[in-house]
Design a protein around this motif. Structure first.
Motif, PDB file in Angstrom:
ATOM      1  N   VAL A 109       3.291  11.363 -77.926  1.00 58.00           N
ATOM      2  CA  VAL A 109       1.834  11.608 -77.923  1.00 58.00           C
ATOM      3  C   VAL A 109       1.553  11.303 -76.256  1.00 58.00           C
ATOM      4  O   VAL A 109       1.565  10.234 -75.932  1.00 58.00           O
ATOM      5  N   SER A 110       0.900  12.218 -75.745  1.00 53.57           N
ATOM      6  CA  SER A 110       0.691  12.183 -74.350  1.00 53.57           C
ATOM      7  C   SER A 110      -0.873  11.704 -74.188  1.00 53.57           C
ATOM      8  O   SER A 110      -1.445  11.731 -75.284  1.00 53.57           O
ATOM      9  N   GLU A 111      -1.172  11.196 -72.961  1.00 52.96           N
ATOM     10  CA  GLU A 111      -2.518  10.886 -72.741  1.00 52.96           C
ATOM     11  C   GLU A 111      -3.452  11.789 -72.990  1.00 52.96           C
ATOM     12  O   GLU A 111      -4.731  11.490 -73.642  1.00 52.96           O
ATOM     13  N   ARG A 112      -3.331  13.125 -72.868  1.00 55.60           N
ATOM     14  CA  ARG A 112      -4.252  14.207 -73.183  1.00 55.60           C
ATOM     15  C   ARG A 112      -4.511  14.205 -74.814  1.00 55.60           C
ATOM     16  O   ARG A 112      -5.551  14.409 -75.371  1.00 55.60           O
ATOM     17  N   CYS A 113      -3.344  13.940 -75.578  1.00 52.38           N
ATOM     18  CA  CYS A 113      -3.535  13.870 -76.973  1.00 52.38           C
ATOM     19  C   CYS A 113      -4.389  12.782 -77.396  1.00 52.38           C
ATOM     20  O   CYS A 113      -5.084  12.885 -78.388  1.00 52.38           O
ATOM     21  N   CYS A 114      -4.182  11.466 -76.522  1.00 56.49           N
ATOM     22  CA  CYS A 114      -4.949  10.387 -77.103  1.00 56.49           C
ATOM     23  C   CYS A 114      -6.392  10.681 -76.860  1.00 56.49           C
ATOM     24  O   CYS A 114      -7.350  10.448 -77.719  1.00 56.49           O
TER      25      CYS A 114
END
Length: 220
Positions: A109-114
Motif C-alpha cells: 500500500v503506497s502513500e497515494r493509496c493511503c
C-alpha cells in the motif's frame, strides 16, 4: 482490449473470486430484512504474482458501485496498484456502495493509496466499518498521517482498525492516536500490536481512553 476479450477476462476474473452469500436469519439487520443480503468477495492472489490488471480493478470498482449487497472485500496478499486502489476508493464513495469490510492485510500500500483510503473514509456517508491493514511493511509516516486525516473526519464511522505488525514508528502511532482523540465516538477496536507505540503514544492513548465519548473497548 476488445469487448470480447474484456468479457473473457471478466469471466475468468469472476471464476477466481470466492463469493459468499449470507442468507436471512432470525435477528438479521433491518437492511437485510428489506432485501439486501450481505455478500463477501474474497480474491486470492491474481494472477500468480498477486497483481491485478487495470481491467480487473475496473470490474471490482463496477461491482462496488452497482451491487449494494456487497459488504466485504478481501484483497489480502495482493500487490495493489496505485491507480487501481484509487478506482476502488472512488467506488467506495459511490452512493450505491455499501461495503462495510475491506481487508488489505499483507498487501503493498503506497502513500497515494493511503490518501485514497482517507478520502473514502471522509466521504459522506461512509459505510466502511472495518479496515484491515495489518502486516503492511511499507507504510510510511507521511502515508499514515494521510490515513489519519480520514479517521479525523466527522463522517468517518470506522469501528475496527487493524494495523498489527506494520512496523509503525512512534510518529505514525502518534498520528493515529491524535486522530482518535479528535474523533473518539465510533472506533471500538484498535490493533497496534507489534508496533512502536512508545511513551508518547501511551500518553495519547490514556487521554483517548479518559474521554467520556470514547467507544474503544478492544485494544491490542
Amino acid at each position: 482490449m476488445s469487448d470480447r476479450g474484456d468479457e473473457e477476462e471478466r469471466r475468468a476474473f469472476s471464476s477466481k473470486c470466492d463469493v459468499t452469500s449470507h442468507s436471512d436469519e432470525a435477528g438479521a439487520s433491518s437492511e437485510t430484512q428489506q432485501g439486501y443480503t450481505p455478500v463477501a468477495l474474497k480474491l486470492p492472489k491474481w494472477p500468480s504474482h498477486g497483481e491485478l490488471s487495470e481491467t480487473q480493478y475496473e470490474h471490482l470498482a463496477s461491482e462496488l458501485k452497482s451491487n449494494p449487497e456487497l459488504k466485504e472485500l478481501d484483497l489480502r496478499r495482493n500487490t495493489l496498484n496505485e491507480s487501481g486502489v484509487e478506482l476502488l476508493c472512488a467506488a467506495l464513495e459511490s452512493p450505491n456502495c455499501r461495503l462495510q469490510t475491506l481487508r488489505l492485510r499483507g498487501s503493498i500500500v503506497s502513500e497515494r493509496c493511503c490518501a485514497s483510503l482517507a478520502s473514502a473514509l471522509k466521504s459522506d456517508p461512509s459505510y466502511l466499518r472495518e479496515l484491515d491493514l495489518s502486516e503492511i511493511k511499507n507504510l510510511t509516516d507521511s502515508g499514515v498521517k494521510l490515513l489519519a486525516t480520514g479517521l479525523w473526519s466527522p463522517h468517518c464511522r470506522l469501528r475496527t482498525l487493524r494495523l498489527a505488525d506494520c512496523k509503525l514508528s512512534e510518529s505514525s502511532c502518534g498520528s493515529l492516536l491524535s486522530a482518535l482523540q479528535s474523533n473518539p465516538s465510533y472506533l471500538e477496536e484498535l490493533d497496534l500490536s507489534g508496533n512502536s507505540v512508545e511513551d508518547s503514544g501511551v500518553k495519547l492513548l490514556c487521554a483517548v481512553l479518559k474521554n467520556p465519548l470514547c467507544s474503544l473497548n478492544t485494544l491490542r
